[in-house]
Design a protein around this motif. Sequence first.
Motif, short mmCIF file in Angstrom:
data_model
loop_
_atom_site.label_atom_id
_atom_site.label_comp_id
_atom_site.label_asym_id
_atom_site.label_seq_id
_atom_site.Cartn_x
_atom_site.Cartn_y
_atom_site.Cartn_z
N THR A 1 0.81 -1.22 0.00
CA THR A 1 0.00 0.00 0.00
C THR A 1 0.84 1.27 0.00
N ASN A 2 2.12 1.15 0.40
CA ASN A 2 2.98 2.35 0.40
C ASN A 2 4.44 1.95 0.55
N VAL A 3 5.30 2.82 0.04
CA VAL A 3 6.75 2.69 0.22
C VAL A 3 7.27 4.08 0.56
N ILE A 4 7.94 4.24 1.70
CA ILE A 4 8.45 5.54 2.11
C ILE A 4 9.89 5.40 2.57
N LYS A 5 10.59 6.54 2.63
CA LYS A 5 11.95 6.55 3.17
C LYS A 5 11.93 6.10 4.63
N SER A 6 12.95 5.34 4.98
CA SER A 6 13.08 4.89 6.36
C SER A 6 14.40 5.39 6.92
N GLN A 7 14.93 4.69 7.89
CA GLN A 7 16.18 5.11 8.52
C GLN A 7 17.38 4.51 7.82
N GLN A 8 18.50 5.19 7.90
CA GLN A 8 19.79 4.71 7.40
C GLN A 8 19.72 4.33 5.92
N GLY A 9 19.04 5.15 5.13
CA GLY A 9 18.99 4.95 3.70
C GLY A 9 18.08 3.85 3.23
N ARG A 10 17.32 3.23 4.12
CA ARG A 10 16.43 2.14 3.75
C ARG A 10 15.04 2.69 3.42
N VAL A 11 14.15 1.81 2.94
CA VAL A 11 12.76 2.20 2.69
C VAL A 11 11.85 1.22 3.44
N LYS A 12 10.70 1.75 3.84
CA LYS A 12 9.73 0.93 4.58
C LYS A 12 8.54 0.63 3.68
N MET A 13 8.21 -0.65 3.56
CA MET A 13 7.05 -1.07 2.79
C MET A 13 5.89 -1.36 3.74
N SER A 14 4.72 -0.84 3.41
CA SER A 14 3.51 -1.10 4.19
C SER A 14 2.57 -1.97 3.37
N PHE A 15 1.84 -2.86 4.06
CA PHE A 15 0.95 -3.80 3.39
C PHE A 15 -0.48 -3.63 3.88
N GLU A 16 -1.40 -4.11 3.06
CA GLU A 16 -2.83 -3.93 3.33
C GLU A 16 -3.25 -4.56 4.65
N ASP A 17 -2.58 -5.62 5.08
CA ASP A 17 -2.95 -6.29 6.32
C ASP A 17 -2.37 -5.61 7.56
N GLY A 18 -1.67 -4.47 7.38
CA GLY A 18 -1.12 -3.73 8.51
C GLY A 18 0.33 -4.06 8.83
N THR A 19 0.91 -5.05 8.17
CA THR A 19 2.30 -5.39 8.43
C THR A 19 3.24 -4.48 7.64
N GLU A 20 4.53 -4.52 8.00
CA GLU A 20 5.53 -3.69 7.35
C GLU A 20 6.81 -4.49 7.13
N ASP A 21 7.66 -3.97 6.27
CA ASP A 21 8.96 -4.58 6.04
C ASP A 21 9.94 -3.48 5.65
N ASN A 22 11.17 -3.57 6.12
CA ASN A 22 12.22 -2.62 5.78
C ASN A 22 13.19 -3.28 4.82
N VAL A 23 13.41 -2.64 3.68
CA VAL A 23 14.30 -3.19 2.65
C VAL A 23 15.22 -2.08 2.15
N ASP A 24 16.16 -2.48 1.29
CA ASP A 24 17.12 -1.51 0.77
C ASP A 24 16.82 -1.06 -0.65
N ALA A 25 16.03 -1.85 -1.40
CA ALA A 25 15.64 -1.48 -2.76
C ALA A 25 14.37 -2.23 -3.11
N VAL A 26 13.59 -1.66 -4.05
CA VAL A 26 12.32 -2.27 -4.46
C VAL A 26 12.28 -2.31 -5.98
N TRP A 27 11.94 -3.47 -6.53
CA TRP A 27 11.73 -3.63 -7.96
C TRP A 27 10.24 -3.88 -8.19
N ALA A 28 9.57 -2.93 -8.85
CA ALA A 28 8.13 -3.00 -9.05
C ALA A 28 7.81 -3.73 -10.35
N CYS A 29 7.11 -4.84 -10.25
CA CYS A 29 6.68 -5.62 -11.41
C CYS A 29 5.20 -5.93 -11.25
#
Length: 378
Positions: free
Chosen positions: A108-136
């Motif tokens: 549902t969203n991808v925003i800047k996070s800490q230390q150069g990472r990005v935070k991904m948010s999901f429809e079920d309310g969970t989140e994940d922190n990653v370093d890069a995202v490839w949208a397909c």
Amino acid sequence: MPSPNPFRIAIIGSGPVGTLLIASVTQHPLIEYIQYEAKTLPLRPSFGCGIGPQTFATVKILNPPIYEKILEQSFTSPVWLNIRHELMDLLDGFAPEGFEVRYGLRVTNVIKSQQGRVKMSFEDGTEDNVDAVWACDGMNSLGRKLIQGDEYKPAEYSGMICFRGKVGTEKVAAAVGEELASKTHMFIGGTGYFVLIFPIVGGKYVNIACFMHEKEHKKRGRAWKTGLGDMPAYFPEANPTLLKLLEVNLMVMKNLGAFHNPDLHMTSFGDAANGMLPHMGGSMSTGFIGVTTFLHSELNPRLESLSPEASNEEIAKVITDASIEYEKKHMPLAQKLCDYSIEQGAVFTGGVLDIDEIQRRPKSLWRAATSQKVGLWE
């Protein structure tokens, strides 16, 4: 032993392009990949996937073992089109050991996070922190919307609809003859429609795709089924018993926009980057060309040159550099083919009917696939 702090890359979408990415990227001991799919089950198109010479040529360059497997298991005919019904099963078999696809998670969203990472948010309310995202994630890509920001323009209704379905070959042969059931054919109607039929699943079924102008965008939904009474109005000469098909509104991107956002460390591929109408059979081919340009020409050589102990900053730089070059090289071709796919729809529905013009339009796609150096397209 896995790194305690790997560089994590998330792939949004598990269709052919997303799966080709993970199957073909050079593995590095400090990079971890994870794939998110909104649907709860693996994607398995019921209508078959068109594999033209462009797809064969690029996969042969990018990943020869996949090429050999596709060639071995495809249904081939004297014409250029080949159909691989179980393409996804084949590609899944080339995923790295231990690779995980998480189903039922809609981003549902991808925003800047800490230390150069990005935070991904999901429809079920969970989140994940990653370093890069490839949208397909397809034509109506959230990834593309996030990548392009204020410059984003949604896909537009093209003014055409598609009725399509899968019919047993014996049934088609009994109705219209063995010749039509066993080879690829196109019928161009003078009243604003065309019909494409071709064999799939090794000739067990025939795929029927019927394209028709309908200026008004009727939001019937993907589950709406065409009644027999609806068909004569669109295709008065068609056999309604063969065309109990599902309606799909065709969308198109007119101006593709950016493929890469350095702030969000996001890059788009396939229909999320260059979704187009199917009138040249170029949608998946163009997606595969883009992945080949990104990986074979740009990212894989950079990953191979990295030290096994490379820092996350070094990894981030090579991925960013590869993404920038991929956009620079792939954008002109993709935009040209998207433009041609729009024009070709008019050709097939009563527009330009000059045979030389019809033959000219797909040639950029063909030349792109046979160019000696992937990424240096005409």
